[in-house]
Write an enzyme that holds these catalytic residues in place. Structure first.
Site: not given
Ligand code: CP
Ligand code: NVA
Length: 304
Positions: A106, A133, A136, A223, A262, A290
């Site tokens: 990540r 992502h 997701q 989101d 998400c 997930r």
């Molecule tokens: N939706 C998602 O990716 O959640 P986290 O940021 O908690 O991993």
């Molecule tokens: N768009 C958000 C998603 C988190 C899972 C971010 O990137 O923070």
């Protein structure tokens, strides 16, 4: 099932058949888990996970997913790694490839994932970058399949920021032929190139009016207005109150429309409590999924 791609950095690397195959496999693994538990198809396999950003769902679903398939995951915060002292991503990729069968990362900069995957001899999975992502959206389309039993003819309305999750959802729509309508303020549209590519395969509508997007929609998606890479409270002024998913907006969609998010959610910003905690919300199934999609993806990428 096996995938043609070595890595999963974006859903654009999958064929429509592979995407649907992963979703069907996820549904099988979910049923298997609930009946007798999963078979140890990843016995003795290992996953290393690098996190430059916080996570709840991604971390836990990958870690528990590996465990339930008989493997093991190692969680690494990039702050605690030599990366934080200047070790290169190239050397990190080579090192982790000698220990583990797969790397999940990540990151902020999507290009870092590309460099990581070029220097890793094992598969690399995008656990969220500033641009995409994909994991997701596997879970989101699994949830849509469970609730709507089909993809053909559906309309998804994305309301809010044209962000990383939105970009991957456009990929998902293109892979399934689902129509997508995206309502964002001016200047917050999704990635141009992703939209152009998707338009060759399905209809993608961009608008600034949430009521145009939500009209006759089967799925409404929200989101955060302020992603981890965009933590700027000033942004909120551009989104509120117009782009909030509330009861009025839900009423303009189909009667049996479902609501996806998400998570993490900011109640009373991008979505009201009445919607996210209401009868049309499927966010907890979405979060659970997930786990199942992570497992299908890991099994498809990690070969014996
Ligand atoms: N939706 C998602 O990716 O959640 P986290 O940021 O908690 O991993
Ligand atoms: N768009 C958000 C998603 C988190 C899972 C971010 O990137 O923070």
């Amino acid at each position: 099932m096996k995938l043609k791609t070595k890595n999963l950095l974006t859903l654009g690397e999958l064929s429509p058949k592979e995407f649907s195959g992963l979703i069907d496999e996820s549904i099988k693994l979910k049923n298997e888990l609930k009946k007798n538990g999963n078979k140890p198809i990843l016995k003795n396999k290992t996953l290393t996970m690098i996190f430059q950003k916080p996570s709840t769902r991604t971390r836990v679903s990958f870690e528990i997913g590996m465990f339930q398939l008989g493997g093991h995951a190692v969680n690494l915060s990039s702050n605690d790694m030599q990366l934080s002292r200047g070790e290169s991503i190239e050397d990190t990729a080579k090192t982790l490839s000698r220990y583990s069968d797969c790397i999940m990362a990540r990151v902020y900069d999507h290009e870092l994932l590309e460099t990581l995957s070029q220097h890793a001899s094992v598969p690399v999975i995008n656990g969220l970058s500033d641009a995409f992502h994909p994991c997701q959206i596997l879970a989101d389309f699994m949830t849509i399949k469970e609730k709507k039993k089909k993809f053909k003819g559906l309309k998804i309305a994305w309301i809010g920021d044209g962000n990383n999750v939105c970009n991957s959802m456009i990929h998902g729509a293109a892979l399934t032929g689902v129509h997508m309508s995206i309502a964002t303020p001016k200047g917050f549209e999704p990635d141009k190139n992703t939209v152009t590519q998707a338009k060759k395969l399905t209809s993608v509508e961009l608008t600034t009016d949430p009521l145009i997007a939500s009209k006759n929609a089967d799925v409404i998606v929200a989101d955060t207005f302020s992603s981890i890479h965009n933590l700027d409270e000033e942004r909120l002024k551009k989104f509120l109150p117009k782009y909030q998913v509330n009861d009025k907006l839900m009423k303009s969609a189909k009667k049996d429309a479902i609501f996806l998010h998400c998570l993490p959610a900011k109640r009373e910003q991008e979505v009201t409590s009445s919607v996210i905690d209401g009868p049309q919300s499927v966010v907890w199934d979405e979060a659970e999924n997930r786990l199942h999609t992570q497992k299908a993806l890991l099994a498809a990428l990690i070969h014996a």
